[in-house]
Scaffold this motif. Structure first.
Motif, short mmCIF file in Angstrom:
data_model
loop_
_atom_site.label_atom_id
_atom_site.label_comp_id
_atom_site.label_asym_id
_atom_site.label_seq_id
_atom_site.Cartn_x
_atom_site.Cartn_y
_atom_site.Cartn_z
N THR A 1 0.85 -1.20 0.00
CA THR A 1 0.00 0.00 0.00
C THR A 1 0.88 1.24 0.00
N LEU A 2 0.25 2.36 -0.15
CA LEU A 2 0.95 3.64 -0.08
C LEU A 2 1.57 3.84 1.31
N ALA A 3 0.96 3.24 2.32
CA ALA A 3 1.46 3.35 3.70
C ALA A 3 2.71 2.49 3.93
N GLY A 4 3.03 1.62 2.99
CA GLY A 4 4.17 0.73 3.16
C GLY A 4 3.80 -0.63 3.74
N SER A 5 2.55 -0.77 4.17
CA SER A 5 2.09 -2.06 4.68
C SER A 5 1.72 -2.96 3.50
N LYS A 6 1.46 -4.20 3.78
CA LYS A 6 1.07 -5.14 2.72
C LYS A 6 -0.32 -5.68 3.02
N LEU A 7 -1.12 -5.77 1.95
CA LEU A 7 -2.47 -6.32 2.06
C LEU A 7 -2.47 -7.76 1.56
N SER A 8 -3.16 -8.63 2.26
CA SER A 8 -3.26 -10.04 1.87
C SER A 8 -4.57 -10.25 1.11
#
Length: 152
Positions: A109-116
């Motif tokens: 994501t733009l936040a740097g987190s990852k979506l599963s």
């Protein structure tokens, strides 16, 4: 004075042609920000508050995972920083159609987190949140309507 049948047919043809051009112009996709402004006013307000409005201009390609407007109302009272952090988790760099969201994949994501991404029967889940309305295409990306806000 009578109008000849040929002129009437020609005039009708021109009129129909003009109407079809008008209809096709209205169906052309618009930029993500314009589409959000038309369809999701609370999301548009929050994207502006977070400073993401310029990001979604036609110059860049993004995918927006859009929570329902009713769920976004709670964010309206939040600080700009909180809104920015929440919405960053709902924006993906690039154009991801629902068919691109493969079972078991992890998307940044733009936040740097990852979506599963999970697939259950004919449903696509993003971090356990269901996509209700997929593939709303814009000139510079796509919007997927979610059934809730993603947990960040």
């Amino acid at each position: 004075m009578r109008t000849s049948p040929i002129i009437l047919k020609y005039s009708l043809f021109i009129l129909l042609l003009a109407l079809s051009f008008n209809a096709s112009a209205r169906q052309q996709p618009v930029c993500l920000l314009e589409q959000v402004m038309r369809e999701r006013p609370i999301l548009a307000e929050l994207l502006t508050k977070a400073g993401y409005a310029p990001l979604l201009s036609c110059d860049n390609t993004y995918t927006i995972l859009a929570p329902p407007e009713s769920a976004l109302r709670a964010l309206q009272a939040a600080s700009a920083g909180e809104v920015r952090a929440t919405l960053a988790a709902h924006i993906l760099k690039g154009n991801y159609l629902q068919s691109d969201l493969k079972e078991g994949s992890s998307i940044p994501t733009l936040a740097g987190s990852k979506l599963s991404i999970f697939r259950k029967k004919d449903q696509t889940l993003v971090n356990g949140v269901r996509i209700l309305q997929a593939d709303s295409k814009a000139k510079n990306g796509v919007i997927h309507g979610l059934d809730n806000v993603l947990a960040i």
